[in-house]
Design a protein around this motif. Structure first.
Motif, PDB file in Angstrom:
ATOM      1  N   ARG A 245      -9.392   2.716  -2.407  1.00  0.00           N
ATOM      2  CA  ARG A 245      -8.130   2.585  -1.646  1.00  0.00           C
ATOM      3  C   ARG A 245      -8.416   2.200  -0.187  1.00  0.00           C
ATOM      4  NH1 ARG A 245      -2.682   3.206  -1.382  1.00  0.00           N
ATOM      5  NH2 ARG A 245      -1.856   4.019   0.556  1.00  0.00           N
TER       6      ARG A 245
ATOM      7  N   ALA B  24      -5.793   0.193  -4.908  1.00  0.00           N
ATOM      8  CA  ALA B  24      -4.835   0.797  -3.975  1.00  0.00           C
ATOM      9  C   ALA B  24      -4.354   2.147  -4.504  1.00  0.00           C
ATOM     10  CB  ALA B  24      -3.657  -0.147  -3.758  1.00  0.00           C
ATOM     11  N   CYS B  25      -4.380   2.288  -5.841  1.00  0.00           N
ATOM     12  CA  CYS B  25      -3.980   3.556  -6.478  1.00  0.00           C
ATOM     13  C   CYS B  25      -5.162   4.522  -6.623  1.00  0.00           C
ATOM     14  CB  CYS B  25      -3.369   3.276  -7.847  1.00  0.00           C
ATOM     15  SG  CYS B  25      -1.823   2.378  -7.781  1.00  0.00           S
ATOM     16  N   GLU B  26      -6.248   4.251  -5.878  1.00  0.00           N
ATOM     17  CA  GLU B  26      -7.443   5.111  -5.888  1.00  0.00           C
ATOM     18  C   GLU B  26      -8.162   5.113  -7.237  1.00  0.00           C
ATOM     19  OE1 GLU B  26      -6.953   9.024  -4.180  1.00  0.00           O
ATOM     20  OE2 GLU B  26      -5.458   8.284  -2.755  1.00  0.00           O
TER      21      GLU B  26
ATOM     22  N   GLN C 167     -11.268   6.904  -4.039  1.00  0.00           N
ATOM     23  CA  GLN C 167     -10.735   7.012  -2.667  1.00  0.00           C
ATOM     24  C   GLN C 167     -11.299   5.902  -1.786  1.00  0.00           C
ATOM     25  OE1 GLN C 167     -11.786  11.090  -2.163  1.00  0.00           O
ATOM     26  NE2 GLN C 167      -9.846  11.817  -3.031  1.00  0.00           N
TER      27      GLN C 167
ATOM     28  N   CYS D  10       0.814  -1.230   0.000  1.00  0.00           N
ATOM     29  CA  CYS D  10       0.000   0.000   0.000  1.00  0.00           C
ATOM     30  C   CYS D  10       0.843   1.272   0.000  1.00  0.00           C
ATOM     31  CB  CYS D  10      -0.956   0.005   1.193  1.00  0.00           C
ATOM     32  SG  CYS D  10      -2.202  -1.291   1.069  1.00  0.00           S
TER      33      CYS D  10
ATOM     34  N   CYS E 278      -0.090   3.665  -4.867  1.00  0.00           N
ATOM     35  CA  CYS E 278      -0.933   4.766  -4.390  1.00  0.00           C
ATOM     36  C   CYS E 278      -1.090   5.769  -5.534  1.00  0.00           C
ATOM     37  CB  CYS E 278      -0.330   5.414  -3.151  1.00  0.00           C
ATOM     38  SG  CYS E 278       1.350   5.949  -3.390  1.00  0.00           S
TER      39      CYS E 278
END
Ligand code: GMT
Length: 380
Positions: free
Chosen positions: A350, A294-296, A347, A176, A180
């Motif tokens: 994530r 995880a990278c939004e 968001q 994580c 991101c």
């Protein structure tokens, strides 16, 4: 612990998981020995606790099919003896767990327990081929420990293979910190390159095998593109790339689609996307979707296999039936048409990824499992 890890080094999610696992274990103080025919693609060998051992297969005119599984077993034994391995952990059953089985037998009376992690196509495609079924079942039952990367895969293995063996679910994970949202600088740089007009960027990442339905990615994008300006970035390579490129040309989308081929730092690319597409026929987990989350990045994926364990429909993305490109395009537009272009959903993606699947949560589960297997093997 001293752990020997074997995986397919060049192709597919199982190799990625095995590599990331080895790097995380090394960062936590373990000594990790990768044993395979090539260094795994995402392996960063900077750590002095990571060693790569190449399996060389001797060829001979008689060998139309050089015996890789045997060469691997021999190398496993060699490394176990020279490095004092505590255990072997193989990813993807065929043929790795059979090689580990042979290495364990050859190393007796020294103990060399082995763990098999099932990833998906080793069970759903390869293992289902009747000619491979008995040996796959045998290798699972002979393993000292078996893990599956989703509840779906565990149930499917128990049902189809009728194995008499407990299977522990240890899900896939993502680093994580590494995966991101891109920095503003990188975001501006990549957007200027791919979407200079400020268009939303749709992304896909896979090994372009038929099970990924890559032509559907193009079909979905074509429908989105009809409704709004947009760009598509495809990462990876494999058998269906040519077909996807042909479709792009046929649909006159060449100016809007980028094929990047295999990439090393996929987190740098995923972190600039607005939407991730994963229209697979089947996924036991869908690691690429988790990496995007995880990278939004919100995800539009198919409601198959273990994907619903990763993507929560309506919360961090949408799930549709495989092949239903109309529904997938409608969901994609529903996200991209929002005033925030899906940022809030990204968001949330994530948050959900971090809550369940951060490496920091999953690696200790592997460590605990190793300890249990070692203790049971010492008692036997
Ligand atoms: O997806 C592939 O074609 C590769 C395959 C593999 O074993 O390398 O991927 C499987 O393992 C990944 C990592 O655990 C999972 O995220 C994928 O869902 C799974 N693929 C399928 O089940 C089709």
């Amino acid at each position: 612990m001293r752990i020997g890890i074997t995986c397919y080094p060049t192709y597919g999610g199982s190799g990625v998981v095995a590599t990331e696992l080895g790097m995380e274990l090394a960062a936590r103080g373990h000594e990790v020995h990768f044993i395979s025919y090539a260094p795994p693609i995402r392996l960063n060998p900077d750590s002095d606790r990571i060693v790569f051992h190449e399996v060389e297969v001797t060829t001979y005119p008689l060998f139309d099919h050089p015996p890789y599984a045997l060469a691997l077993a021999t190398k496993m034994l060699e490394v176990a003896e020279s490095a004092g391995l505590d255990l072997l952990h193989v990813h993807y059953a065929i043929p790795h767990s059979i090689s580990a089985y042979l290495a364990r037998a050859m190393s007796a009376p020294r103990r060399l327990p082995f763990i098999t992690t099932l990833h998906g196509t080793d069970i759903t495609l390869v293992g289902r081929d009747r000619s491979y079924l008995p040996i796959t079942r045998f290798s699972i039952e002979q393993s000292d420990g078996v893990t599956a990367i989703s509840q779906y895969l565990k149930q499917r293995t128990l049902q189809e293979f009728e194995v008499r063996k407990p299977i522990e679910v240890i899900p896939n994970f993502v680093n994580c910190e590494l995966y991101c949202r891109a920095s503003d600088e990188l975001l501006a740089q990549q957007r200027a390159q791919w979407a200079p007009g400020g268009e939303p960027i749709l992304m896909h990442l896979s090994n372009f095998r038929p099970v990924k339905r890559v032509p559907d990615v193009v079909e979905i994008f074509a429908r989105v593109r009809r409704a709004m300006p947009a760009k598509l970035v495809l990462i990876g390579d494999g058998p269906d790339r040519g077909m996807a490129e042909y479709l792009v040309r046929q649909k006159k989308l060449t100016g809007d689609v980028y094929f990047l081929g295999k990439q090393e730092r996929v987190h740098d690319k995923l972190g600039v996307a607005d939407l991730f597409l994963l229209p697979s026929e089947l996924e036991s987990f869908g690691l690429a979707a988790l990496e995007a989350m995880a990278c939004e990045v919100p995800v539009v994926a198919t409601n198959v296999g273990g994907v619903p364990e990763v993507v929560t429909d309506g919360e961090d993305g949408y799930l549709v039936a495989p092949g239903d490109v109309e529904a997938a395009a409608a969901r994609a537009l529903q996200i991209l048409d929002r005033p925030d272009r899906g940022r809030a959903m990204g968001q949330q993606a994530r948050k959900n990824a971090m809550k369940r699947y951060c490496a920091s949560k999953i690696i200790p589960q592997y460590e605990a499992f190793y300890h249990r297997v070692l203790a049971a093997s010492a008692r036997a």
